[in-house]
Design an enzyme around this catalytic site. Structure first.
Site, PDB file in Angstrom:
ATOM      1  N   HIS A  43       0.842  -1.199   0.000  1.00 26.63           N
ATOM      2  CA  HIS A  43       0.000   0.000   0.000  1.00 26.63           C
ATOM      3  C   HIS A  43       0.874   1.246   0.000  1.00 26.63           C
ATOM      4  CE1 HIS A  43       0.750   0.866   4.231  1.00 26.63           C
ATOM      5  NE2 HIS A  43       0.332  -0.339   4.582  1.00 26.63           N
ATOM      6  N   ASP A  48      -5.528   4.971   9.353  1.00 29.77           N
ATOM      7  CA  ASP A  48      -5.875   4.456  10.676  1.00 29.77           C
ATOM      8  C   ASP A  48      -7.043   3.481  10.566  1.00 29.77           C
ATOM      9  OD1 ASP A  48      -3.956   6.093  11.821  1.00 29.77           O
ATOM     10  OD2 ASP A  48      -5.372   7.711  12.252  1.00 29.77           O
ATOM     11  N   TYR A  76      -9.126  14.866   2.473  1.00 27.85           N
ATOM     12  CA  TYR A  76      -9.882  14.160   3.504  1.00 27.85           C
ATOM     13  C   TYR A  76     -11.172  14.887   3.853  1.00 27.85           C
ATOM     14  CZ  TYR A  76      -5.402  11.811   4.511  1.00 27.85           C
ATOM     15  OH  TYR A  76      -4.228  11.097   4.426  1.00 27.85           O
ATOM     16  N   TYR A 179      -0.853  14.876   9.514  1.00 24.39           N
ATOM     17  CA  TYR A 179      -1.709  14.071  10.388  1.00 24.39           C
ATOM     18  C   TYR A 179      -2.994  14.843  10.670  1.00 24.39           C
ATOM     19  CZ  TYR A 179       1.982  10.682  11.172  1.00 24.39           C
ATOM     20  OH  TYR A 179       2.930   9.705  10.990  1.00 24.39           O
ATOM     21  N   LEU A 200     -13.278   9.862   9.687  1.00 23.37           N
ATOM     22  CA  LEU A 200     -12.238  10.314   8.766  1.00 23.37           C
ATOM     23  C   LEU A 200     -12.319   9.486   7.487  1.00 23.37           C
ATOM     24  CD1 LEU A 200      -9.761  12.111   8.228  1.00 23.37           C
ATOM     25  CD2 LEU A 200      -8.343  10.309   9.250  1.00 23.37           C
TER      26      LEU A 200
END
Length: 314
Positions: A43, A48, A76, A179, A200
């Site tokens: 990947h 997460d 995101y 992050y 998320l």
């Protein structure tokens, strides 16, 4: 002694997996590898367990170019729970602080503005970055905090979606190494109430189209339909793959005649017409512009091979 034969198919390309919630990126990677019966897979930047969305998985020779996706921009959609701070900065962690929500819409906009553009971010202790050979989250799980250097990140776009009660929804387009959990934790501290991520979803990696994402359920159904026969697998599944050169499609192309490409494949730097003055280039061969790998312009203006594709018999 001959090398042992690798197990699985020689299948090459990039799958845009829609990662489900509650599983690790490595778990879904292994499932995809088994479904495709691929001999190699990797990947391009973990999500997460709580997160969903686009997880590009490189198969076969495409794994050689996965680093370029690690370095790419991401987009995101995130929902934050206001008024609570957790030790992991997301809903998988333990609540360590609760505070009242007392900021105004003006306060929120001023706080959001401070995250736009290029800033410095200190990574969370609950991350896979390493300190003295160990991952940060290994220290965190032992109750330890170790030094972390701030890293430069860029938030190209931070769009306010909604604020309803204790929920705040944002869309963030950012550079590599950003992050989102840390942005939300830092935002909560600026607002004086604390915050953590409860939802998320990665919407996009590089320029890959969202509509090309597929789920594990879709893959499993196609594989079952194909009854795991290699020929049927290639017909059913391989059409879902983006080309192996897609991670590097934004690099300048240098097209070589087959004879010149032959010397490059032997490890020699070669002269090429219309090559840029410097930097990395995407190398293709012949009139069909067949992708053969990545090269770099050396000090003499020649194209030197850096990462080439192994050619397999059809």
């Amino acid at each position: 002694m001959s090398r042992p034969r690798r197990r699985g198919r020689d299948v090459h390309g990039v799958l845009l997996l829609d990662k489900p919630q509650g599983v690790s990126s490595n778990d879904v990677l292994q499932k995809v590898k088994r479904i495709f019966n691929a001999n190699r897979a990797g990947h391009t930047g973990a999500l997460d367990p709580l997160a969903t969305g686009m997880l590009p998985i490189c198969l076969g020779e495409a794994t050689k170019f996965s680093q370029y996706l690690l370095d790419s921009d991401k987009r995101y959609r995130v929902i934050a729970r206001l008024g609570q701070r957790t030790d992991t900065s997301d809903a998988d962690g333990n609540v360590i602080e609760e505070r009242a929500i007392g900021f105004s819409a003006t306060d929120l906009e001023l706080a959001l503005e401070s995250f736009r553009g290029t800033t410095q971010q200190v990574p969370s202790m609950y991350s896979a970055l390493k300190y003295q050979g160990r991952k940060l989250y290994e220290y965190a799980r032992q109750g330890l905090t170790v030094p972390r250097e701030a890293r430069e990140i860029t938030v190209y776009e931070l769009q306010f979606i909604r604020w309803e009660g204790d929920e705040l929804e944002l869309e963030i387009h950012c550079s590599k190494g950003t992050y989102i959990r840390t942005i939300i934790d830092d935002l909560g501290e600026q607002l004086g109430c604390g915050a953590h991520v409860i939802y998320l979803r990665r919407l996009q990696v590089a320029i890959y189209p969202t509509e090309r994402m597929v789920t594990l359920e879709q893959l499993a159904a196609l594989a079952e339909q194909a009854q795991t026969q290699e020929h049927s697998l290639s017909l059913s599944l391989d059409s879902l793959l983006m080309p192996m050169e897609s991670p590097v499609i934004d690099f300048p192309e240098v097209n070589l005649p087959p004879v010149v490409a032959g010397y490059l494949k032997l490890g020699q730097a070669v002269q090429a017409a219309n090559a840029p003055l410097n930097g990395m280039v995407r190398i293709t061969e012949g009139d069909a512009h067949k992708f053969i790998g990545m090269g770099e312009i050396d000090g003499d203006g020649r194209v030197a091979p850096r990462r080439l594709v192994v050619e397999f018999p059809v």
